[in-house]
Design a protein around this motif. Sequence first.
Motif, short mmCIF file in Angstrom:
data_model
loop_
_atom_site.label_atom_id
_atom_site.label_comp_id
_atom_site.label_asym_id
_atom_site.label_seq_id
_atom_site.Cartn_x
_atom_site.Cartn_y
_atom_site.Cartn_z
N ILE A 1 49.91 49.54 37.58
CA ILE A 1 50.92 48.89 36.74
C ILE A 1 51.20 47.46 37.23
O ILE A 1 51.33 46.54 36.43
N ILE A 2 51.25 47.27 38.54
CA ILE A 2 51.44 45.92 39.09
C ILE A 2 50.27 45.02 38.68
O ILE A 2 50.46 43.88 38.25
N GLY A 3 49.05 45.53 38.81
CA GLY A 3 47.87 44.77 38.39
C GLY A 3 47.90 44.47 36.91
O GLY A 3 47.54 43.36 36.48
N ALA B 1 40.95 37.55 32.58
CA ALA B 1 41.54 38.82 32.99
C ALA B 1 40.48 39.84 33.40
O ALA B 1 40.72 40.66 34.29
N LEU B 2 39.31 39.79 32.80
CA LEU B 2 38.23 40.72 33.14
C LEU B 2 37.86 40.61 34.62
O LEU B 2 37.79 41.61 35.33
N VAL B 3 37.67 39.40 35.09
CA VAL B 3 37.30 39.19 36.49
C VAL B 3 38.44 39.61 37.41
O VAL B 3 38.23 40.34 38.40
N PHE B 4 39.64 39.17 37.11
CA PHE B 4 40.80 39.55 37.92
C PHE B 4 40.95 41.06 37.99
O PHE B 4 41.15 41.63 39.07
N ASN B 5 40.85 41.74 36.86
CA ASN B 5 41.06 43.18 36.81
C ASN B 5 40.04 43.96 37.63
O ASN B 5 40.38 44.94 38.29
N PHE B 6 38.77 43.56 37.58
CA PHE B 6 37.77 44.26 38.37
C PHE B 6 38.11 44.17 39.85
O PHE B 6 38.15 45.18 40.56
N LEU C 1 42.36 47.18 45.28
CA LEU C 1 43.75 47.53 45.53
C LEU C 1 44.23 48.80 44.84
O LEU C 1 45.06 49.52 45.38
N VAL C 2 43.74 49.07 43.64
CA VAL C 2 44.25 50.25 42.92
C VAL C 2 43.48 51.49 43.32
O VAL C 2 44.05 52.45 43.85
N PHE C 3 42.19 51.50 43.09
CA PHE C 3 41.39 52.70 43.33
C PHE C 3 40.75 52.71 44.72
O PHE C 3 40.20 53.72 45.13
N ARG C 4 40.84 51.58 45.41
CA ARG C 4 40.32 51.44 46.78
C ARG C 4 38.93 52.06 46.88
O ARG C 4 38.65 52.86 47.75
#
Length: 128
Positions: free
Chosen positions: A14-16, A50-55, A61-64
Amino acid sequence: MSSSHRWGRRGRFIIGAGASYTLVIGITTGLHEISGVPPHFAYAAALGVALVFNFLFNRHLVFRSTHGEGKAQAIRFVITSCAFRLGEWIIFSVLIASLGTHYAVLATIIQAISLLLKYVVFRRFVFR
C-alpha cells in the motif's frame, strides 16, 4: 507465513502504491498543466515511469524476492504490468471521452481498482 508478516507485506504494498499513485498523478498533472500535453499522453508517460518504480519497490521491499531470479521476475512483472497498464490506459481514455470526468479523479478511481487486482497477481504469479 504468519498473519503479521502478511499484513506487513500488504502495508508495504500500500505504501508503494501510494508512492506510485503520487508519481502517476504528479507526472500526469505536470505534463498536462505545465507542458500542455494531452491528458491521455501525459498519463501514458506517467505509467511508464511508475512501471520501473513499481518493479524495484515490489521486488526489494514488498515481496523481498531477491533470490536470484531477477530476470524471470522482471519479465513476468513487465508482462503483467503492461497488461494492467494498457487496460488502465484504455479504460481511462474511453471514460474520459465519454464521461467528461476530471482526469485526476478518473485516474484515481482506475488506480484504486487496479491496485487490488495487482496485489493478488504479483503475489501469486510474479514474485512467488
